[in-house]
Write a protein that holds these residues in place. Structure first.
Motif, short mmCIF file in Angstrom:
data_model
loop_
_atom_site.label_atom_id
_atom_site.label_comp_id
_atom_site.label_asym_id
_atom_site.label_seq_id
_atom_site.Cartn_x
_atom_site.Cartn_y
_atom_site.Cartn_z
N THR A 1 0.85 -1.18 0.00
CA THR A 1 0.00 0.00 0.00
C THR A 1 0.89 1.23 0.00
O THR A 1 1.71 1.40 0.91
CB THR A 1 -0.90 0.04 1.24
OG1 THR A 1 -1.71 -1.13 1.28
CG2 THR A 1 -1.80 1.28 1.23
N ARG B 1 1.40 8.36 -2.55
CA ARG B 1 0.14 8.59 -3.25
C ARG B 1 0.14 9.96 -3.92
O ARG B 1 -0.38 10.14 -5.02
CB ARG B 1 -1.04 8.46 -2.29
CG ARG B 1 -1.32 7.03 -1.86
CD ARG B 1 -2.69 6.88 -1.24
NE ARG B 1 -2.84 7.70 -0.03
CZ ARG B 1 -2.54 7.28 1.18
NH1 ARG B 1 -2.07 6.04 1.37
NH2 ARG B 1 -2.71 8.05 2.23
N ALA C 1 2.34 9.90 -6.99
CA ALA C 1 1.80 9.12 -8.11
C ALA C 1 1.36 10.02 -9.26
O ALA C 1 1.33 9.58 -10.42
CB ALA C 1 0.63 8.26 -7.63
N GLN D 1 1.74 9.37 -13.42
CA GLN D 1 0.60 9.48 -14.31
C GLN D 1 0.84 10.56 -15.37
O GLN D 1 0.41 10.43 -16.52
CB GLN D 1 -0.65 9.77 -13.50
CG GLN D 1 -1.01 8.63 -12.55
CD GLN D 1 -2.01 9.03 -11.48
OE1 GLN D 1 -2.60 10.10 -11.54
NE2 GLN D 1 -2.20 8.17 -10.48
N HIS E 1 -1.75 -2.83 -10.14
CA HIS E 1 -3.06 -2.29 -10.50
C HIS E 1 -3.80 -1.81 -9.25
O HIS E 1 -4.36 -0.70 -9.22
CB HIS E 1 -3.89 -3.36 -11.21
CG HIS E 1 -3.66 -3.44 -12.68
ND1 HIS E 1 -3.93 -2.40 -13.55
CD2 HIS E 1 -3.16 -4.45 -13.45
CE1 HIS E 1 -3.64 -2.76 -14.79
NE2 HIS E 1 -3.16 -3.99 -14.76
N LEU E 2 -3.80 -2.64 -8.19
CA LEU E 2 -4.54 -2.31 -6.97
C LEU E 2 -3.93 -1.12 -6.23
O LEU E 2 -4.63 -0.43 -5.50
CB LEU E 2 -4.58 -3.53 -6.05
CG LEU E 2 -5.42 -4.71 -6.53
CD1 LEU E 2 -5.24 -5.91 -5.61
CD2 LEU E 2 -6.89 -4.32 -6.62
N SER E 3 -2.65 -0.88 -6.42
CA SER E 3 -2.00 0.24 -5.72
C SER E 3 -2.47 1.59 -6.22
O SER E 3 -2.30 2.60 -5.55
CB SER E 3 -0.48 0.15 -5.90
OG SER E 3 -0.09 0.48 -7.24
N ARG E 4 -3.00 1.62 -7.45
CA ARG E 4 -3.48 2.85 -8.08
C ARG E 4 -2.36 3.89 -8.24
O ARG E 4 -2.60 5.10 -8.24
CB ARG E 4 -4.66 3.45 -7.31
CG ARG E 4 -5.82 2.49 -7.11
CD ARG E 4 -7.04 3.18 -6.58
NE ARG E 4 -7.59 4.09 -7.58
CZ ARG E 4 -8.38 3.72 -8.59
NH1 ARG E 4 -8.69 2.45 -8.74
NH2 ARG E 4 -8.85 4.62 -9.43
N PRO F 1 -2.64 5.41 -13.78
CA PRO F 1 -4.02 5.43 -14.29
C PRO F 1 -4.35 4.09 -14.93
O PRO F 1 -3.47 3.27 -15.18
CB PRO F 1 -3.99 6.56 -15.32
CG PRO F 1 -2.56 6.62 -15.77
CD PRO F 1 -1.74 6.27 -14.56
N ASP F 2 -5.62 3.87 -15.15
CA ASP F 2 -6.03 2.63 -15.80
C ASP F 2 -5.39 2.57 -17.19
O ASP F 2 -5.75 3.34 -18.08
CB ASP F 2 -7.56 2.56 -15.91
CG ASP F 2 -8.20 2.42 -14.54
OD1 ASP F 2 -7.53 1.89 -13.64
OD2 ASP F 2 -9.36 2.85 -14.38
#
Length: 288
Positions: A161, A167, A170, A174, A204-207, A210-211
């Motif tokens: 996490t 965060r 991030a 991106q 992916h779960l960590s975000r 971006p998708d």
């Protein structure tokens, strides 16, 4: 208010290369760069007045040299030059409290000067005390001239996490909009089923990103550090991202960690992103 980036600099070594790389990689965020320069101070001196004069001269010369360096960059950069006479940990701690940087930037060099050479013990101390992302810039044979088109994120199969500062950082990943490869090196005795797929799912779960489609690079039969370094070459990644778990901040473990081994041989910028400490269940005894 623009995000703050703290760049630890030295007039010796590849200072301009470090500042240029920091400015380039963070440019999408339009940040304010604070260049922190540590001025050498004699430990003992017969005359205090002479020491103070030398300090003032060193600080003034450092400020002029660093400001001239910034003006020679091929693009405009919003910067502040700050001179410090404290030891490295205290200087960084004071700067972090004052500027609240999104991340710290340091150079990896073979030269022995305060901020140009980064012993792994100093990286350990900075991670432990600031819990902020670190961008480590090696002396590259071909420095970056534009934003990275490909990056690699090396992770194991364990969940992680991102902590609060990671965060926030991030947004930088991106903003690069780079093609991303998740790197997983299979280690002997790994208990997870389909560990590479689990590593991919954990990113992916960590975000952190971006998708977007993520490629998986999986290697076996080599040490984790060797596998990661080979993945950087094979995928032509221009930046390597490593997750710094809290256990890597503890004592001698850092010296034996994959991170330390990778940093010794890195040829591209390495972004260390701290993960949050795992939550301890209420029934777990306190062993500290």
């Amino acid at each position: 208010m623009p995000p703050s980036i703290l760049v630890l600099t030295s007039l010796a070594g590849p200072a301009e290369h470090v500042v240029r790389t920091a400015a380039l990689l963070t440019a999408p965020l339009r940040p304010h760069l604070t260049l922190l320069h540590q001025c050498a101070t004699p430990v003992l001196a017969p005359e205090l007045a002479e020491v103070l004069v030398n300090q003032a001269t060193d600080q003034a010369q450092a400020a002029v040299a660093l400001e001239a360096m910034v003006h020679h960059l091929p693009f405009p950069v919003d910067t502040t030059v700050v001179a410090a006479v404290e030891a490295l940990p205290e200087a960084v701690a004071n700067a972090v409290r004052r500027y609240q940087p999104l991340l710290l930037v340091l150079g990896l060099s073979q030269e022995h000067h305060p901020f140009g050479h980064l012993p792994h013990t100093q990286a350990q101390a900075l991670l432990r005390t600031t819990h902020r992302p670190l961008l480590l810039v090696p002396e590259q044979p071909a420095p970056l001239t534009k934003l990275p088109r490909r990056i690699a994120i090396a992770v194991d199969a364990e969940e992680f996490t991102p902590n609060a500062t990671t965060r926030e950082a991030a947004a930088l990943l991106q903003a690069w909009q780079a093609a991303t490869t998740v790197v997983h090196v299979v280690v002997p005795g790994e208990q997870q089923a389909f560990p590479g797929q689990r590593a991919l799912a954990n990113v992916h779960l960590s975000r952190l990103l971006p998708d977007q489609p993520l490629e998986l690079y999986e290697e076996s039969g080599v040490t984790p550090a060797a596998g990661i370094l080979q993945a950087v070459v094979d995928t032509q990644a221009e930046v390597l991202v490593l997750i710094a778990r809290p256990r890597s901040f503890l004592g001698r473990l850092f010296h034996q960690s994959v991170t330390a081994q990778v940093l010794r041989h890195a040829t591209v910028p390495v972004l260390l992103l701290p993960a949050a400490a795992p939550e301890v269940p209420d029934w777990m005894p306190n062993l500290s």
